[in-house]
Design an enzyme around this catalytic site. Structure first.
Site, short mmCIF file in Angstrom:
data_model
loop_
_atom_site.label_atom_id
_atom_site.label_comp_id
_atom_site.label_asym_id
_atom_site.label_seq_id
_atom_site.Cartn_x
_atom_site.Cartn_y
_atom_site.Cartn_z
N TYR A 8 7.33 -3.96 8.56
CA TYR A 8 5.93 -4.29 8.78
C TYR A 8 5.82 -5.62 9.53
O TYR A 8 6.61 -6.52 9.31
CB TYR A 8 5.19 -4.47 7.45
CG TYR A 8 5.06 -3.25 6.58
CD1 TYR A 8 5.71 -2.06 6.87
CD2 TYR A 8 4.27 -3.30 5.43
CE1 TYR A 8 5.59 -0.96 6.05
CE2 TYR A 8 4.13 -2.19 4.60
CZ TYR A 8 4.80 -1.02 4.91
OH TYR A 8 4.67 0.06 4.09
N ARG B 51 -1.65 1.33 -6.20
CA ARG B 51 -1.58 2.79 -6.15
C ARG B 51 -0.19 3.30 -5.75
O ARG B 51 0.39 2.84 -4.77
CB ARG B 51 -2.63 3.33 -5.17
CG ARG B 51 -2.70 4.84 -5.11
CD ARG B 51 -3.82 5.28 -4.20
NE ARG B 51 -5.12 5.08 -4.82
CZ ARG B 51 -6.21 4.76 -4.14
NH1 ARG B 51 -6.15 4.57 -2.85
NH2 ARG B 51 -7.36 4.61 -4.77
N HIS C 257 0.64 -4.97 10.16
CA HIS C 257 0.09 -5.28 8.84
C HIS C 257 -0.53 -6.69 8.80
O HIS C 257 -1.13 -7.07 7.80
CB HIS C 257 1.22 -5.16 7.80
CG HIS C 257 0.76 -5.02 6.39
ND1 HIS C 257 0.95 -6.00 5.44
CD2 HIS C 257 0.12 -4.00 5.75
CE1 HIS C 257 0.47 -5.60 4.28
NE2 HIS C 257 -0.06 -4.39 4.43
N ARG D 8 -5.68 -1.50 13.31
CA ARG D 8 -4.60 -0.52 13.30
C ARG D 8 -5.05 0.85 12.85
O ARG D 8 -4.72 1.86 13.46
CB ARG D 8 -3.48 -0.99 12.37
CG ARG D 8 -2.26 -0.07 12.38
CD ARG D 8 -1.38 -0.30 11.16
NE ARG D 8 -1.94 0.32 9.96
CZ ARG D 8 -1.75 -0.14 8.73
NH1 ARG D 8 -1.06 -1.23 8.53
NH2 ARG D 8 -2.29 0.49 7.70
N ASN E 165 1.52 10.57 5.19
CA ASN E 165 0.14 10.08 5.37
C ASN E 165 -0.88 11.15 4.99
O ASN E 165 -1.89 10.87 4.33
CB ASN E 165 -0.08 9.65 6.81
CG ASN E 165 0.61 8.34 7.15
OD1 ASN E 165 1.16 7.68 6.29
ND2 ASN E 165 0.57 7.97 8.42
N HIS F 221 -4.91 -8.45 -4.92
CA HIS F 221 -4.22 -8.08 -3.68
C HIS F 221 -3.77 -9.30 -2.89
O HIS F 221 -3.00 -9.17 -1.93
CB HIS F 221 -5.18 -7.21 -2.83
CG HIS F 221 -4.52 -6.53 -1.67
ND1 HIS F 221 -4.70 -6.94 -0.36
CD2 HIS F 221 -3.68 -5.48 -1.62
CE1 HIS F 221 -4.01 -6.16 0.45
NE2 HIS F 221 -3.38 -5.26 -0.28
N ARG G 2 3.31 -5.16 -4.52
CA ARG G 2 4.34 -4.14 -4.35
C ARG G 2 5.67 -4.85 -4.10
O ARG G 2 5.79 -5.60 -3.13
CB ARG G 2 4.03 -3.22 -3.16
CG ARG G 2 2.73 -2.44 -3.27
CD ARG G 2 2.60 -1.44 -2.12
NE ARG G 2 1.24 -0.95 -1.98
CZ ARG G 2 0.73 0.05 -2.68
NH1 ARG G 2 1.46 0.65 -3.59
NH2 ARG G 2 -0.52 0.45 -2.48
#
Length: 762
Positions: free
Chosen positions: A527, A464, A651, A623, A98, A494, A434
């Protein structure tokens, strides 16, 4: 119990008056301030105090400082002594990843302003230079605490758990010989010293790689004084394809020897007839924040442009240097000058530089089974079994709301795999952001195309850090005959949508999946996300319209149950906030509850402040990044915020509006971010099926009730951990949920309390 984990009981602590009381603290519940013990008696200089005062007075909270607060909550998982050593190491590794991302992206973005001399004022009121120092101060403190935790509380647990972080002195003669052989045969041929002097330019060093900075002098200089010696600097990068530890397995324990210590021991062989004056191990982070220049010119090769930007990221400006405690000041001074950094940008560490190396320990065959194991998945509500014979028949019987990881991701994969082989299926449309490395999703799409089905894939190659994998997979799909769109110029796709068109005799049926999470079977186990499987024509018609927007040039004026960005998501959410405010003023039941990853959009936050000031209860489960300030008198007394951080990465996105007792609730992939509303293709979908809707509302209700993984956000932007002698843990409770547990609306009075009431109770 350590001073860091000192418990401040709600009944006894003056500071607890600032608490949001989302969980209605009782005598069996208390709050733990994560940072308070370290902040006591901390001396600060005048400039730092001035910055702190500006931050404290600001209406909003800094996005970047909030990110670091999230990392503190992740680090708190590594403090949890009820977890195994290996689970605690996992969270240490996550904090390292992170922080790498933070200095690559967020600090990189800030340096884009500083280096180009552009003005920037953060949400917290600070200009770019003092803001950078505020970030560095928090990051330095966080890093020190992380390494203290490892050295004092976690490393001592290694021997009793069957492992040892070893140095060469811990080895017997045979083991030393084994290590020496490994160096000579494997490591030595891969090492390349790179000298820097008046005839050699400063080398391009790789980011997130362990590097030795070596200061040498010629043997002829030995008798000279320090000032007379000609010192030379060279660099030895440790190849990324070398494992971080050399492993020796004994009968009673496993030894992990850091590869850098093996190289340090043998470094002289790279410098024949030269004196090594010092060796310094360090690691750098580079700016990886680039705004992709996207052209609508048909002559521009979009994929090649992405590839070029990936290379640029590898050589971006240095944003952080991590260095071992005993280092060469001569080397460090030269690097600071070369990279235009200050002393405060140097992070000095007294243990392993890069905690991501712990993943190698966690994946070792001896220990990978000792981490916490998720319970077995349970059937989604409305299903009798986790095994589905015919996915098409099952979906046609009624909407299914999957709640991962408690419910299997398999129905989504089954929908695609069954569609690929079903001769009745005419077309498949999907958005991909992803995907996993060996994706069954991608394999099913390939098979469908090979069998003559029309397959349309909007593959976002700008995701990314996943750009290279996405380009590779998208190219493979395109070669198989899929219609592949490599993203939309100027926007990042997205949204998570899947549509299967099937000919069923007299009519064509559209099967759809709408989700908050990626089409990734690996992350679906880690997630929490929701995914709706449906044939409801009110929703599938909206999806058809939206796909036409994404892949073509359609501009519909209205969606029945879909809210989309960048067209109107911000405006629609603000309209619904204002509708709740109107209902509240008219004496009708009203309230707002959102569960999201991040909250940063100014216009939306202003609307929430306005609602709070009128007395409307606003419950936010955020979160990560949260820029709104809760519980400030005159501004946000009725905004209550909690964050849930635990075994799973939260998530799910859900948006609940009480709507005068007839709740509306939306799910989807969008957060309340400027980028989500203005620079991304996003969608939120309304849950209209009764069971699906009530399950989504119950997810919110149980998140508010959680006392095991919950942190309450305070007015000053800090967080307090909630503890309870009777914990309610959503990460286990959702495995047990039944139809009779579902609620049809939220009871806001259960989760809110006024500032005046708190003061009176004191």
């Amino acid at each position: 119990m350590s001073e860091l984990d000192k418990i401040l009981k709600h009944e006894e602590s003056k500071d607890s008056l600032a608490g949001n009381l989302l969980s209605l603290l009782t005598p069996t519940n208390w709050k733990i301030n994560l940072m308070a013990p370290r902040e006591q008696n901390r001396k600060v200089d005048k400039s730092t105090q001035k910055s702190n005062d500006t931050i404290a007075k600001s209406k909003f909270i800094s996005r970047d400082l909030s990110w670091l607060k999230f990392d503190e909550r992740v680090l708190d998982q590594a403090r949890d002594t009820s977890k195994s050593l290996f689970d605690r190491l996992k969270f240490l590794a996550i904090t390292a990843s992170n922080l790498d991302e933070f200095f690559t992206i967020r600090m990189g973005s800030l340096y884009n302003y500083i280096d180009l001399g552009k003005e920037r004022t953060d949400y917290c009121g600070l200009r770019e230079v003092p803001f950078k120092q505020a970030i560095i101060n928090d990051a330095q403190e966080f890093t020190q605490e992380k390494h203290r935790l490892f050295m004092e509380e976690i490393l001592p647990l290694f021997p009793e758990n069957g492992l040892l972080l070893a140095c060469l002195d811990d080895l017997d003669e045979d083991e030393k010989e084994e290590v020496a052989t490994y160096f000579q045969r494997t490591i030595y041929p891969m090492l390349t010293p790179m000298v820097f002097d008046h005839t050699h330019t400063f080398p391009s060093l790789l980011a997130k790689t362990l590097i030795f900075g070596v200061v040498t002098v010629g043997l002829s200089d030995k008798k000279k004084t320090r000032n007379e010696k000609e010192q030379k600097i060279s660099f030895v990068q440790i190849p990324l394809n070398l494992k971080r530890f050399y492993v020796i397995e004994r009968e009673d324990k496993v030894l992990f020897i850091p590869i850098e210590e093996i190289i340090r021991h043998h470094l002289q062989v790279l410098y024949r007839n030269v004196e090594i004056e010092s060796t310094t191990l360090f690691r750098i982070t580079r700016n990886g924040d680039f705004d992709l220049v996207e052209h609508e010119d048909s002559d521009t090769d979009f994929v090649d442009e992405v590839k070029k930007k990936i290379k640029d990221r590898r050589l971006g400006r240095v944003t952080r240097v991590e260095v071992e405690k005993f280092h060469s000041d001569f080397l460090l001074t030269e690097m600071l000058k070369r990279w235009n950094l200050e002393r405060s940008d140097i992070f000095v560490k007294n243990s392993i530089l890069d905690f991501t190396c712990f993943w190698q320990i966690l994946k070792h065959t001896e220990f990978k089974t000792q981490m916490a194991v998720n319970p077995g998945v349970v059937p989604a509500l409305g299903l009798q079994s986790v095994v589905i014979d015919d996915i098409f028949d099952t979906i046609k019987r009624g909407d299914i709301l999957l709640h991962h990881p408690y419910n299997n991701f398999e129905p989504v994969i089954q929908l695609l795999e069954q569609a690929a082989d079903d001769p009745k299926v005419l077309a498949i449309k999907i958005t991909l952001y992803r995907i996993s490395k060996n994706s069954r999703i991608s394999s099913a799409l390939l098979r469908a195309a090979e069998q003559g089905k029309h397959v349309s894939v909007l593959f976002e190659v700008k995701a990314r850090f996943d750009e290279e994998n996405n380009i590779k997979e998208a190219t493979k799909l395109q070669k198989a005959g899929c219609f592949v769109i490599y993203g939309i110029p100027g926007l990042k796709t997205h949204t998570k949508l899947l549509q299967v068109i099937r000919n069923e005799g007299n009519h064509v049926v559209s099967y759809a999946h709408l989700s908050s999470g990626n089409y990734n079977e690996d992350t679906a186990k880690l997630y929490t996300d929701i995914g709706l499987l449906t044939t409801d024509t009110r929703i599938t018609q909206d999806i058809s319209e939206f796909f036409n927007v994404i892949t073509g040039h359609s501009m519909p004026t209205h969606y029945e149950h879909l809210i989309t960005a960048p067209r109107d998501m911000r405006n629609r959410l603000i309209e619904m906030i204002e509708n709740e405010l109107k209902n509240h003023k008219e004496g009708l039941p009203a309230g707002i509850c959102w569960k999201i990853n991040s909250l940063q959009d100014l216009k939306t936050m202003e609307a929430l402040y306005k609602a709070s000031q009128a007395g409307l209860p606003v419950l936010l489960i955020v979160r990560g990044i949260c820029c709104i300030r809760p519980q400030r008198k005159g501004l946000s007394e009725n905004i209550f915020i909690k964050s849930i951080v635990g075994e799973y990465l939260e998530h799910t996105r859900l948006y609940y509006f009480h709507n005068a007792g007839d709740p509306k609730i939306y799910g989807g992939s969008a957060d309340v971010m400027v980028r989500s509303f203005d620079r991304r293709i996003e969608s939120l979908f309304e849950l209209v099926n009764t069971r699906a809707k009530n399950l989504a509302i119950t997810i919110l209700d149980w998140n508010l009730r959680d006392t095991k993984n919950s942190y309450e956000m305070q007015e000053d932007g800090t967080y307090w951990k909630i503890e309870s002698e009777e914990p309610f843990n959503i990460h286990s409770k959702f495995y047990e949920i039944k139809d009779e547990d579902l609620v049809a609306e939220l009871a806001f009075d259960k989760f809110t309390v006024s500032l005046e009431t708190k003061l009176e109770s004191k």
